[in-house]
Scaffold this active site. Sequence first.
Site, mmCIF file in Angstrom:
data_model
loop_
_atom_site.group_PDB
_atom_site.id
_atom_site.type_symbol
_atom_site.label_atom_id
_atom_site.label_comp_id
_atom_site.label_asym_id
_atom_site.label_seq_id
_atom_site.Cartn_x
_atom_site.Cartn_y
_atom_site.Cartn_z
ATOM 1 C CD GLU A 77 29.666 37.814 42.067
ATOM 2 O OE1 GLU A 77 30.677 37.103 42.197
ATOM 3 O OE2 GLU A 77 29.239 38.178 40.963
ATOM 4 C CG HIS A 110 34.188 43.448 40.255
ATOM 5 N ND1 HIS A 110 33.236 44.318 39.763
ATOM 6 C CD2 HIS A 110 33.944 42.268 39.632
ATOM 7 C CE1 HIS A 110 32.463 43.695 38.899
ATOM 8 N NE2 HIS A 110 32.883 42.440 38.807
#
Length: 550
Positions: free
Chosen positions: A53, A326
């Site tokens: 990402e 995350h």
Amino acid sequence: MQDLPDLPDEINLVTLNCWGLKYISKLRRERLAEIGRQLSIASPQPHIVALQECWTQEDYQSIRRQTRFILPYGKFYHSAALGGGLAILSRWPIEESSMHRYPLNGRPTAFWRGDWYVGKGVACARIRYGPTPKHIIEVFNTHTHAPYEGGKPNDSYLCHRTAQSWEMAKLLRGAAERGHLVLAMGDFNMIPMSLEHQLVTSLAPVRDVWRVVHPDSSLGPSHHPAEEARRRPIPTAEFNIQENGAASDGPYNTWRWTKSQRRLLGLGEPPVTISPDTPDPLGKRLDYIFAGSGDIQALGGGWVVKHVNVGMMMRHPELGCSLSDHFAVEATLAFHPFRQSRPSPPPQPESHSNRDSSAAPTAAGTHDGAAPTTSEKSTTDSALHNGAYLQLQQSPTPSFAHLAETTYPSQLTSFLPSPSSSPAETLPSTAYETILSLIRTYTAREERQLAWRARHFLASLLVAAACLVGVWFTPCGRNYVSFILTLVSTLSLAAGTVDGLMALLFFRSELKALREFEWEVRNARGLLFRGGGGGAREGDGAGDWDWDWD
């Protein structure tokens, strides 16, 4: 060939989902710039970093500028219309790279989810760390299809993730057969010991590095059936980080807080903390590092797992937010000489349920996070006292010296070929039936979608033609009627054409990919049942014969 430093004794790895979606992720530029800074000052210094990402060249270049002295080599991977968001940074030269697109890769009809438009796949890099042909690391960085439907039995995307794990296992197996050190890193969107997880670890000679060090770690969040079946207490936030490797959805991450909690953060605001004893029923492991050993015979030894931890938990120094939604997974591989001797048995993991639940955790004070309310703290303290939560003890994991003495030889031995077994035999035979059932269910769904969209296209042609005929017979002076009929004809034909193209191009292409996947699974099952002889045959469940004529 470029001059290489001395052969390393250890390789430090980092994988991180950066949450860098353009126009969507909040505070993207500031967070990813800080990720680059933290990587540049990390101790120990990382040797290989896999990012997911990281969608824009701007963010990638920002990270590259800050890490150029410790990670001088890098590759940003391009895929599909919006890009795959994958990047690999390395201390050593990248000799080759490629972007392998997954055959099953989301649906263009789910445009609000975007998986198909970013071209989910595997970023592959061949990295040389030494002069001989076997001094090669093959890195596979991926971000698989997101589990939008929660991984339920009727999850229509479960077939995607299963096919993607199957594809990853093939890539890893091929690299291992070349005698290279194999690393698979990334956000796999799966929980430990799930079918997708078993495909990677069973069909390729790699190990989940977290479970090497923490073999009794959780199988998912507390409410997941596999974890509930173990009948273990709900873990605390610190236990989930230290023992379970839950880098996602835990209370330490500010992007998992409520809006009211996030309002406490910002420029000039004091740091907000959370107790390590905070219950964490939702934390889970989605980010993984899978590692092989390299060619043990040619190298005179192999790479073993020395250390693994959850990292990049710091906050942005000014904004106070977590650097991503995350946390990172970090691991250290160590080169261990192979000796032809009987390895010591690996240490038996201590059952957490048998530990003294009233013992005080080692973590004193607080970690960054949202502070619990008074009532929540009272409830938590009572539950901790009564043993309702898993918490850390004095020695959560064996010491590095103990690991080296007991597990390194057994790790290497597990990679040595055995004449009585093959990698496929470690995958339960029932798994093949499960996969075939998933393929059949999803194939039936896609066939219905194809038929429906093809009928819609034909119907749109009839509607468009009828509207144009209506325009022809519209009385004079009723121009507004002609306009409405023309507009309906145009919109109907446009919508029908889109569905017709979907039926012709996407759904037929996906059905062909499903046929290929089904054949591979049937063939692998046939090899297993026949002990490795022959491929899929007619009459043994392998499907109809396909004749290819030149």
